[in-house]
Design a protein around this motif. Sequence first.
Motif, PDB file in Angstrom:
ATOM      1  N   VAL A  54      -2.210  13.123   3.225  1.00  0.00           N
ATOM      2  CA  VAL A  54      -1.650  12.030   4.029  1.00  0.00           C
ATOM      3  C   VAL A  54      -0.936  11.055   3.083  1.00  0.00           C
ATOM      4  O   VAL A  54      -1.571  10.439   2.233  1.00  0.00           O
ATOM      5  CB  VAL A  54      -2.753  11.292   4.820  1.00  0.00           C
ATOM      6  CG1 VAL A  54      -2.157  10.142   5.619  1.00  0.00           C
ATOM      7  CG2 VAL A  54      -3.481  12.266   5.746  1.00  0.00           C
ATOM      8  N   VAL A  55       0.364  10.947   3.231  1.00  0.00           N
ATOM      9  CA  VAL A  55       1.147  10.133   2.299  1.00  0.00           C
ATOM     10  C   VAL A  55       1.349   8.701   2.787  1.00  0.00           C
ATOM     11  O   VAL A  55       1.700   7.815   2.003  1.00  0.00           O
ATOM     12  CB  VAL A  55       2.521  10.768   2.018  1.00  0.00           C
ATOM     13  CG1 VAL A  55       2.347  12.091   1.289  1.00  0.00           C
ATOM     14  CG2 VAL A  55       3.324  10.954   3.300  1.00  0.00           C
ATOM     15  N   ARG A  56       1.142   8.477   4.093  1.00  0.00           N
ATOM     16  CA  ARG A  56       1.311   7.125   4.632  1.00  0.00           C
ATOM     17  C   ARG A  56       0.446   6.964   5.868  1.00  0.00           C
ATOM     18  O   ARG A  56       0.204   7.918   6.605  1.00  0.00           O
ATOM     19  CB  ARG A  56       2.779   6.838   4.972  1.00  0.00           C
ATOM     20  CG  ARG A  56       3.039   5.426   5.498  1.00  0.00           C
ATOM     21  CD  ARG A  56       4.512   5.130   5.603  1.00  0.00           C
ATOM     22  NE  ARG A  56       5.127   4.965   4.309  1.00  0.00           N
ATOM     23  CZ  ARG A  56       5.135   3.806   3.614  1.00  0.00           C
ATOM     24  NH1 ARG A  56       4.531   2.736   4.115  1.00  0.00           N
ATOM     25  NH2 ARG A  56       5.732   3.726   2.452  1.00  0.00           N
ATOM     26  N   MET A  57      -0.008   5.724   6.062  1.00  0.00           N
ATOM     27  CA  MET A  57      -0.802   5.373   7.229  1.00  0.00           C
ATOM     28  C   MET A  57      -0.227   4.110   7.851  1.00  0.00           C
ATOM     29  O   MET A  57       0.123   3.165   7.125  1.00  0.00           O
ATOM     30  CB  MET A  57      -2.272   5.145   6.829  1.00  0.00           C
ATOM     31  CG  MET A  57      -2.988   6.412   6.395  1.00  0.00           C
ATOM     32  SD  MET A  57      -4.387   6.094   5.263  1.00  0.00           S
ATOM     33  CE  MET A  57      -3.641   6.543   3.683  1.00  0.00           C
ATOM     34  N   ILE A  58      -0.105   4.093   9.173  1.00  0.00           N
ATOM     35  CA  ILE A  58       0.347   2.910   9.901  1.00  0.00           C
ATOM     36  C   ILE A  58      -0.892   2.261  10.505  1.00  0.00           C
ATOM     37  O   ILE A  58      -1.552   2.867  11.360  1.00  0.00           O
ATOM     38  CB  ILE A  58       1.356   3.267  11.014  1.00  0.00           C
ATOM     39  CG1 ILE A  58       2.461   4.185  10.485  1.00  0.00           C
ATOM     40  CG2 ILE A  58       1.923   1.997  11.631  1.00  0.00           C
ATOM     41  CD1 ILE A  58       3.373   3.580   9.475  1.00  0.00           C
ATOM     42  N   ASN A  59      -1.226   1.064  10.049  1.00  0.00           N
ATOM     43  CA  ASN A  59      -2.417   0.369  10.541  1.00  0.00           C
ATOM     44  C   ASN A  59      -2.010  -0.617  11.631  1.00  0.00           C
ATOM     45  O   ASN A  59      -1.157  -1.473  11.428  1.00  0.00           O
ATOM     46  CB  ASN A  59      -3.117  -0.369   9.407  1.00  0.00           C
ATOM     47  CG  ASN A  59      -4.581  -0.591   9.693  1.00  0.00           C
ATOM     48  OD1 ASN A  59      -5.394   0.297   9.491  1.00  0.00           O
ATOM     49  ND2 ASN A  59      -4.932  -1.769  10.199  1.00  0.00           N
TER      50      ASN A  59
END
Length: 274
Positions: A54-59
Motif C-alpha cells: 500500500v503506497v498511499r492511504m486517504i484518511n
Amino acid sequence: MDGQRDMRGTIQEKIMRNAQRPLAGVIDSHCHLDFKHFNRDREAVIENARRAGVVRMINSGVDYSTNSKSLELAKSYEFISATLGFSPNSIDGKKDPEIQMLLDQIEENASQAVGIGEAGLDYYHTKDAPTRERQAEIFKRVIAIAESFGLPLVIHSRDAEQPALDMVKHLEKVVFHCYSGTLPTMREAQDRGFYISLATNVCRSGHHQILAKNVSLDHLLVETDSPFLSPRKGRNEPANVLDAVRLIARIKGLEPQDVAAQTAANTKRIYNIH
C-alpha cells in the motif's frame, strides 16, 4: 472429462498463484487510522500496510476531532492524505454553534485536504423525517464548501444513495465511499463521471460482489474503511485492501496487479495526488 478437469485445475492454480503474488502500488482510498482502535499500534499498522504494497492511504475525517487528527497524520506521513468531513452520524446532539464550528474548520483547512467528506445522508441509522431533513441541510453546506474549493466530495450514503446522488448532480468531482446501493444508481453515478469506492466487505457480501462485477474499472476505487468492514475476523486495517483487490480481479477475470494499478490511477486522478 479429463480435459475439463485439467482446465479447472489450471484455472484454480492460477487463482491461487494470483492470491499469493505480492501487489505493488495499491492505494487505500478511505480509512480512519486516527480512530481509537489504532491507539496501541498505529505506527505498526501503517508500516504493515506499506510492507504489503500500500503506497498511499486517504484518511477521512468525520467530525471536528477526527478532522484535526487526519490533518496531523497527513503532516506526519508524506504517503497519507486527509479529507475533512462531517458524517451524518456525527450530527446527533450538536447545537447550531457546534455545527458552524465544524463547518468553519473544514473551510479554513480545505487547502490542506485532498477532498471534502465524508459527508452525506444515512437512512440506515436515521429513520425519522426531521433528522433526515437536518442531515440534508448540513450536507448542502458541505457540498457548497467542496464546490467553492473545487475539491472532490466524498459521500457517505448508507441506504440513501439515490437521494445523495440527486443532491450532487451539479458537481464534477464525487466519490461514493463504501458504495452499497443499487446497480441503476451506480450506473447513473458512473455516467456522470463519479467514482464508486468498494470496501473490503466485498469479500463477504454477495451484493457487493455483484457491484464489483458491474462497476467500470475506470470509475472504481478500493478502500478498507478501517477499522470497520474487515474481510477477516477482528479489526480491519489498510493492508487488507489487497484482499478486495484480489477478489475484484477474480470476479472481473483480470490480473490483480492490473486492478491495483487502475484503482490507484483513479484515486490519484480524483484527488489530484501523485
